[in-house]
Write a protein that holds these residues in place. Structure first.
Motif, mmCIF file in Angstrom:
data_model
loop_
_atom_site.group_PDB
_atom_site.id
_atom_site.type_symbol
_atom_site.label_atom_id
_atom_site.label_comp_id
_atom_site.label_asym_id
_atom_site.label_seq_id
_atom_site.Cartn_x
_atom_site.Cartn_y
_atom_site.Cartn_z
ATOM 1 N N LEU A 49 -6.152 59.767 58.942
ATOM 2 C CA LEU A 49 -6.429 58.666 58.022
ATOM 3 C C LEU A 49 -7.932 58.640 57.772
ATOM 4 C CD1 LEU A 49 -5.587 55.997 56.569
ATOM 5 C CD2 LEU A 49 -5.772 54.862 58.789
ATOM 6 N N THR A 50 -8.339 58.522 56.514
ATOM 7 C CA THR A 50 -9.768 58.457 56.233
ATOM 8 C C THR A 50 -10.044 57.564 55.035
ATOM 9 O OG1 THR A 50 -11.753 59.740 55.742
ATOM 10 C CG2 THR A 50 -9.710 60.512 54.755
ATOM 11 N N ASN A 51 -11.233 56.941 55.038
ATOM 12 C CA ASN A 51 -11.658 56.219 53.842
ATOM 13 C C ASN A 51 -12.769 56.959 53.113
ATOM 14 O OD1 ASN A 51 -13.692 55.703 55.658
ATOM 15 N ND2 ASN A 51 -13.790 53.506 55.313
ATOM 16 N N LEU A 96 -8.403 70.341 59.354
ATOM 17 C CA LEU A 96 -7.893 69.093 58.806
ATOM 18 C C LEU A 96 -6.485 69.246 58.220
ATOM 19 C CD1 LEU A 96 -11.112 67.677 57.103
ATOM 20 C CD2 LEU A 96 -10.026 66.878 59.205
ATOM 21 N N GLU A 97 -6.032 70.476 58.054
ATOM 22 C CA GLU A 97 -4.677 70.718 57.560
ATOM 23 C C GLU A 97 -3.673 70.845 58.704
ATOM 24 O OE1 GLU A 97 -4.145 70.587 54.425
ATOM 25 O OE2 GLU A 97 -6.197 70.754 53.666
ATOM 26 N N ILE A 153 -2.293 63.598 55.775
ATOM 27 C CA ILE A 153 -3.487 62.764 55.682
ATOM 28 C C ILE A 153 -3.304 61.704 54.607
ATOM 29 C CG2 ILE A 153 -5.984 62.763 55.299
ATOM 30 C CD1 ILE A 153 -5.887 65.810 55.859
ATOM 31 N N THR A 154 -3.662 60.472 54.932
ATOM 32 C CA THR A 154 -3.767 59.418 53.931
ATOM 33 C C THR A 154 -5.247 59.205 53.637
ATOM 34 O OG1 THR A 154 -1.738 58.251 54.539
ATOM 35 C CG2 THR A 154 -3.426 56.976 53.458
ATOM 36 N N HIS A 165 -0.032 53.809 55.418
ATOM 37 C CA HIS A 165 -0.001 55.044 56.199
ATOM 38 C C HIS A 165 1.304 55.137 57.003
ATOM 39 C CE1 HIS A 165 -2.022 58.468 58.212
ATOM 40 N NE2 HIS A 165 -1.281 58.110 59.236
ATOM 41 N N ALA A 166 1.690 54.037 57.630
ATOM 42 C CA ALA A 166 2.932 54.017 58.409
ATOM 43 C C ALA A 166 4.133 54.313 57.524
ATOM 44 C CB ALA A 166 3.096 52.671 59.111
#
Length: 204
Positions: A110-112, A128-129, A134-135, A153-154
């Motif tokens: 999860l990233t912003n 990262l793959e 990934i969200t 995300h959930a």
């Protein structure tokens, strides 16, 4: 009794990937006082997060330039120099993430980071793959610690909130995850993280 954890969610920024705007900006704005004022009044952390909420970067940039025309060159440099701002990943915490992702543990990310920033990370760091997915909160118009991003995300990955453990370096994001019904671990370093995971019965 320790909760049963079936899902582990890693935040990316500052847990796996190092991000520091001062790396290029010490060169772009050598004067420390001017540089501090630029980050305090122009390209602030809040402004950067706001443009991550799904607004086009060009729109956010134009708005900032309209407010601070004297800083136009530095505002344009802010995003143009993102590749320099993401110089390396943390080898020890990445190694722990990769072990978890390669084992029976269910790991998502999860990233912003804004989508353009994240594309740099993804190209530079293939690990990262390796999680289940990934969200990117900026792509869906949400930024942590909003509760909605954790619920989204959930939903995206079919996670059970009470069986989900979130790892992040910021206390406010941990609280946001807990508000959404998740468990949380504050990231300090990889050794502490491994110890904290073991408290939940998670080992690699």
């Amino acid at each position: 009794m320790t909760a049963e954890i079936r899902h582990i969610v890693y935040d990316i920024g500052q847990v796996l990937v190092h991000y520091d705007p001062l790396i290029p900006f010490k060169r772009i704005i050598p004067d420390e006082e001017k540089r501090n004022r630029f980050f305090a009044e122009v390209c602030t952390n809040a402004w950067n997060h706001e443009q991550d909420r799904g607004r086009p970067w060009t729109e956010a940039e134009a708005e900032a330039i309209a407010r601070h025309p004297e800083e136009a060159d530095n505002i344009r440099a802010f995003r143009a120099n993102w590749p320099e701002m993401i110089p390396y990943c943390y080898d020890d915490s990445v190694a722990l993430f990769r072990k978890l992702a390669a084992s029976e543990h269910d790991v998502t990310l999860l990233t912003n980071f804004a989508p353009d920033t994240f594309s740099i990370c993804r190209a530079r760091y293939p690990f990262l793959e390796e999680g289940r997915g990934i969200t990117v909160s900026g792509e869906i118009g949400m930024v942590k610690p909003d509760r909605d991003i954790f619920e989204r995300h959930a939903e995206t990955f079919g996670l059970t909130p009470e069986a989900t453990l979130f790892i992040d370096d910021k206390a406010e994001n941990i609280e946001g995850a807990k508000t959404a019904g998740w468990h949380g671990i504050r990231f300090i370093d990889a050794a502490q993280l491994e110890h904290d995971l073991a408290r939940y019965g998670i080992t690699v």
